[in-house]
Scaffold this motif. Structure first.
Motif, PDB file in Angstrom:
ATOM      1  N   SER A 126      -7.218   5.537   2.761  1.00  0.00           N
ATOM      2  CA  SER A 126      -5.555   5.637   2.855  1.00  0.00           C
ATOM      3  C   SER A 126      -5.678   4.501   1.699  1.00  0.00           C
ATOM      4  O   SER A 126      -4.994   4.725   0.841  1.00  0.00           O
ATOM      5  CB  SER A 126      -6.031   4.425   4.348  1.00  0.00           C
ATOM      6  OG  SER A 126      -5.793   5.041   5.617  1.00  0.00           O
ATOM      7  N   VAL A 130      -2.929   5.078  -1.116  1.00  0.00           N
ATOM      8  CA  VAL A 130      -1.886   4.070  -1.963  1.00  0.00           C
ATOM      9  C   VAL A 130      -2.305   4.105  -3.211  1.00  0.00           C
ATOM     10  O   VAL A 130      -0.990   3.613  -3.645  1.00  0.00           O
ATOM     11  CB  VAL A 130      -2.492   2.640  -1.265  1.00  0.00           C
ATOM     12  CG1 VAL A 130      -1.796   1.539  -1.972  1.00  0.00           C
ATOM     13  CG2 VAL A 130      -2.178   3.020   0.450  1.00  0.00           C
ATOM     14  N   ALA A 133       0.503   6.684  -4.787  1.00  0.00           N
ATOM     15  CA  ALA A 133       1.741   6.566  -4.742  1.00  0.00           C
ATOM     16  C   ALA A 133       2.102   5.182  -6.066  1.00  0.00           C
ATOM     17  O   ALA A 133       3.084   5.407  -6.122  1.00  0.00           O
ATOM     18  CB  ALA A 133       1.714   6.116  -2.610  1.00  0.00           C
ATOM     19  N   VAL A 134       1.124   4.475  -5.291  1.00  0.00           N
ATOM     20  CA  VAL A 134       1.307   2.811  -6.095  1.00  0.00           C
ATOM     21  C   VAL A 134       1.877   3.531  -7.679  1.00  0.00           C
ATOM     22  O   VAL A 134       2.424   2.854  -8.649  1.00  0.00           O
ATOM     23  CB  VAL A 134       0.524   1.995  -5.933  1.00  0.00           C
ATOM     24  CG1 VAL A 134       0.657   0.578  -7.480  1.00  0.00           C
ATOM     25  CG2 VAL A 134       0.515   1.371  -5.097  1.00  0.00           C
ATOM     26  N   CYS A 137       4.914   5.180  -8.385  1.00  0.00           N
ATOM     27  CA  CYS A 137       6.277   5.193  -8.304  1.00  0.00           C
ATOM     28  C   CYS A 137       6.527   4.980  -9.710  1.00  0.00           C
ATOM     29  O   CYS A 137       8.141   5.345 -10.182  1.00  0.00           O
ATOM     30  CB  CYS A 137       6.225   3.837  -6.873  1.00  0.00           C
ATOM     31  SG  CYS A 137       5.923   4.250  -5.868  1.00  0.00           S
ATOM     32  N   SER A 350       8.119   7.219  -0.798  1.00  0.00           N
ATOM     33  CA  SER A 350       6.844   6.026  -1.280  1.00  0.00           C
ATOM     34  C   SER A 350       6.632   4.848  -0.450  1.00  0.00           C
ATOM     35  O   SER A 350       6.554   4.523   0.405  1.00  0.00           O
ATOM     36  CB  SER A 350       6.645   6.038  -2.905  1.00  0.00           C
ATOM     37  OG  SER A 350       6.518   7.726  -2.768  1.00  0.00           O
ATOM     38  N   SER A 353       6.751   5.363   3.647  1.00  0.00           N
ATOM     39  CA  SER A 353       5.020   5.817   3.764  1.00  0.00           C
ATOM     40  C   SER A 353       4.145   4.238   3.481  1.00  0.00           C
ATOM     41  O   SER A 353       3.544   4.201   4.316  1.00  0.00           O
ATOM     42  CB  SER A 353       4.976   6.613   2.441  1.00  0.00           C
ATOM     43  OG  SER A 353       5.877   7.924   3.539  1.00  0.00           O
ATOM     44  N   LEU A 354       4.281   3.621   2.750  1.00  0.00           N
ATOM     45  CA  LEU A 354       3.403   2.681   2.138  1.00  0.00           C
ATOM     46  C   LEU A 354       4.039   2.150   3.358  1.00  0.00           C
ATOM     47  O   LEU A 354       2.494   0.986   3.484  1.00  0.00           O
ATOM     48  CB  LEU A 354       4.269   2.172   0.854  1.00  0.00           C
ATOM     49  CG  LEU A 354       3.236   2.622  -1.021  1.00  0.00           C
ATOM     50  CD1 LEU A 354       4.362   2.546  -1.567  1.00  0.00           C
ATOM     51  CD2 LEU A 354       1.530   2.466  -0.486  1.00  0.00           C
ATOM     52  N   GLN A 355       4.559   1.227   3.766  1.00  0.00           N
ATOM     53  CA  GLN A 355       4.632   0.279   4.744  1.00  0.00           C
ATOM     54  C   GLN A 355       4.268   0.529   6.323  1.00  0.00           C
ATOM     55  O   GLN A 355       3.202  -0.040   7.064  1.00  0.00           O
ATOM     56  CB  GLN A 355       6.832   0.437   5.119  1.00  0.00           C
ATOM     57  CG  GLN A 355       7.590  -0.898   4.499  1.00  0.00           C
ATOM     58  CD  GLN A 355       8.532  -0.470   5.314  1.00  0.00           C
ATOM     59  OE1 GLN A 355       9.525   1.090   5.994  1.00  0.00           O
ATOM     60  NE2 GLN A 355       9.297  -1.154   5.721  1.00  0.00           N
ATOM     61  N   LEU A 358       0.151   0.712   5.122  1.00  0.00           N
ATOM     62  CA  LEU A 358      -0.898  -0.233   4.917  1.00  0.00           C
ATOM     63  C   LEU A 358      -0.712  -0.987   6.115  1.00  0.00           C
ATOM     64  O   LEU A 358      -1.997  -2.168   6.101  1.00  0.00           O
ATOM     65  CB  LEU A 358       0.318  -0.934   3.331  1.00  0.00           C
ATOM     66  CG  LEU A 358       0.223  -0.803   2.076  1.00  0.00           C
ATOM     67  CD1 LEU A 358       0.755  -1.204   0.954  1.00  0.00           C
ATOM     68  CD2 LEU A 358      -1.329  -0.941   1.527  1.00  0.00           C
ATOM     69  N   ALA A 387       5.907  -3.860  -3.193  1.00  0.00           N
ATOM     70  CA  ALA A 387       5.830  -2.713  -3.681  1.00  0.00           C
ATOM     71  C   ALA A 387       7.212  -2.135  -5.300  1.00  0.00           C
ATOM     72  O   ALA A 387       6.512  -1.666  -6.051  1.00  0.00           O
ATOM     73  CB  ALA A 387       6.033  -1.660  -2.581  1.00  0.00           C
TER      74      ALA A 387
END
Length: 586
Positions: A126, A130, A133-134, A137, A350, A353-355, A358, A387
């Motif tokens: 995970s 993350v 993804a960060v 973005c 993104s 999905s981060l929601q 996390l 984010a």
């Protein structure tokens, strides 16, 4: 930049796209039926065509629309083989991962790694996702910002902030449904943009025959190269192996993909969606490759960068549009709207999905079970806001790392390859265990980060150069006629630092698998053999017959396996996110 400025129609087209995206978010945000957190994250039951359009949009960012044509102009059309990679990734999704992962009753795809290995493995995967993804973005946000700044003169910083605020607004307010339906709208805009740009490009260059002929002369269609040299990217193996693994992160094992498939009514619909996704991605690839070749045909005798028309090759697509169609009323606005569509769809995907990741993987285990839905929704919205803020800040740093595509590819290799390998260990290798998974992934991340830092250092010093195809300025005005080729390196750099960034994903994947499996064999204990339901159907034959359930899986708090079903047409009502199923080991 070609002397042309945005007209009122260009601004109207762009503002219309942004306004429609906002209105979709407002609609789903205030719709009375949306009351559950599950619906906010997973969207309930969604139309299959909307889901397919959303899957296409979430896998086609502004990076592809701008970075790929630019890359084809510089290095050739090896991307013509990318349909093979898409086929491999989607085939693996349909027949290896989906039979197991789609049926798990959770909003987080990483739940599988806890059930198959341990919670530590889940959190490691995970965390890697993350980070990826960060970092992805801001790259996505950077693309439309730099292009709109180039075409209008507005500050790129202000454009980045406004774009991110719009995306955060409709993602926060409307949740999953807003993301899916804005993606559907943006997919239509992207395709219209690509088709119109391609048609105008063909007309400006004398048709497809001329484009093809010039591309052959310039070596851009030298696509039958079977080169095993890892320091160069000019090989079919780059696309067939490395790019296939890169695509498995967003497509085969992507959190966005899982969320969208779970929103469908049946497993059969999920299979249909993946098949339609393949057709859509192949069509987008054909458009992008042809645009890249058309751009080369246009500037094969006067390179815009060498003639000081642009500052870097990331700007060449926008320059091409303004050069060939800048006087077509409204077309520059349509082009920018298409690029913004790709960026917004990737950003919103993104953020959404981060929601889920996390909240389910990191926050819910430490939150009070008595927390009401209103407070949970507030936390989910705060995640998106944070984010977005981090995305805007990192956008200012990304521009100093080099081209758009190399940066994205390197990040995928560092953080995506080990995640794909962890799932491969779990789904394909029954004898793998948690210790092996942890050791293998840690080794891969450390090694590839070392390669990336070394490569960037020597590239900054000018000792590692990209192997560009020949560029010509023979027809440029007021410039001495010549053809530019790549200079040889003056100093030999350690061979590992010279490995091309396209192979980072393959290297990290192989290291995780190899080290992880060997470590698993050395640390195996009785009870490490998983239940067959946790292994992909094609590989269950390798699970020993004597297969007692590990004590860890007998914990009633987990109960992950009761919803693993083999039917090809099972309803997905039981797949909705359960509040209890999202909590482990609190």
């Amino acid at each position: 930049m070609v002397g042309y400025s945005f007209t009122w129609l260009d601004y109207a087209i762009l503002c219309s796209l942004l306004g429609c995206s906002l209105m979709i978010g407002v609609y789903f945000g205030f719709r009375k039926k949306r009351k559950e957190r599950d619906d906010y994250i997973l969207g309930g039951k969604t139309n299959i065509l909307a889901v397919v359009a959303s899957l296409i949009a979430s896998n086609v960012s502004g990076v592809l629309l701008v970075g790929f044509p630019s890359d084809i102009y510089q290095f050739g059309a090896m991307y013509i083989w990318s349909p093979v990679s898409y086929t491999v990734a989607i085939f693996c999704a349909m027949f290896i991962t989906m039979p197991v992962l789609v049926n798990l009753e959770t909003a987080s795809i990483f739940y599988y790694l806890e059930v198959r290995f341990t919670r530590k493995v889940r959190l490691i995967a995970s965390m890697l996702w993350v980070i990826r993804a960060v970092l992805f973005c801001p790259i996505t946000l950077y693309v439309p910002s730099i292009l709109l700044e180039q075409m209008t003169g507005f500050s790129g910083k202000i454009i980045s902030i406004v774009t991110c605020l719009i995306c955060v607004f409709y993602t926060t307010l409307g949740g999953f449904n807003a993301v899916v339906w804005t993606d559907a709208l943006q997919t239509i805009v992207m395709n219209v943009c690509l088709i119109v740009v391609l048609i105008i490009g063909f007309n400006a260059n004398g048709g497809l025959g001329t484009v093809w002929s010039e591309s052959v002369k310039g070596g851009r269609l030298d696509i039958l190269r079977f080169n095993l040299d890892l320091t160069t990217r000019e090989s079919i193996y780059t696309i067939v192996f490395s790019y296939s693994l890169m695509l498995m992160m967003p497509i085969t094992l992507g959190q966005p993909t899982l969320q969208r498939l779970k929103s469908l009514r049946s497993y059969e619909d999920a299979h249909k969606a993946m098949g339609l996704l393949l057709l859509g991605l192949i069509a987008m690839t054909v458009f992008v490759v042809l645009i890249g070749l058309t751009i080369y045909s246009r500037y094969s005798h006067c390179d815009p960068l060498l003639s000081y028309k642009i500052k870097n090759y990331d700007q060449i697509v926008a320059y091409f549009v303004m050069d060939t169609a800048g006087q077509v009323f409204g077309l520059p606005g349509l082009f920018i709207a298409g690029i913004f569509s790709g960026a917004l769809s990737s950003l919103s995907t993104s953020f959404n999905s981060l929601q889920a990741i996390l909240y389910c993987d990191f926050l819910e285990p430490v939150l009070s079970p008595q927390m009401n839905e209103k407070h949970r929704d507030t936390i989910l919205k705060i995640i998106v806001l944070l984010a977005g803020g981090v995305c805007v800040i990192l956008t200012y740093l990304i521009q100093n790392l080099g081209g758009i595509l190399p940066t994205m590819t390197s990040f995928f290799g560092i953080f995506g390859g080990p995640v794909v390998a962890l799932y491969t260990l779990g789904l394909v290798f029954p004898k793998s265990n948690a210790a092996g998974a942890l050791v293998g992934s840690a080794t891969a991340v450390v090694f590839v980060v070392w390669l990336f830092v070394g490569h960037q250092y020597f590239k900054y010093k000018g000792l590692i150069k990209d192997h560009l195809k020949p560029m010509s300025i023979e027809n440029c005005e007021s410039i001495i006629n010549s053809t530019i080729t790549v200079e040889k390196q003056e100093e030999e750099v350690f061979v590992l630092y010279r490995i091309n960034y396209w192979y980072y994903t393959l290297i990290s994947f192989l290291i995780t698998i190899t080290v992880g499996y060997i470590a698993s064999l050395l640390t195996r204990k009785d009870g490490d053999i998983p239940r067959s339901e946790l292994i992909s159907p094609w590989f269950r034959r390798f699970v020993p017959q004597e297969n007692p359930m590990p004590q860890r899986l007998m914990d009633p708090a987990l109960e992950p396996l009761e919803c693993l079903k083999s039917s090809q047409n099972i309803p997905l009502e039981s797949f909705e996110l359960s509040q209890d199923k999202c909590r482990f080991g609190a």
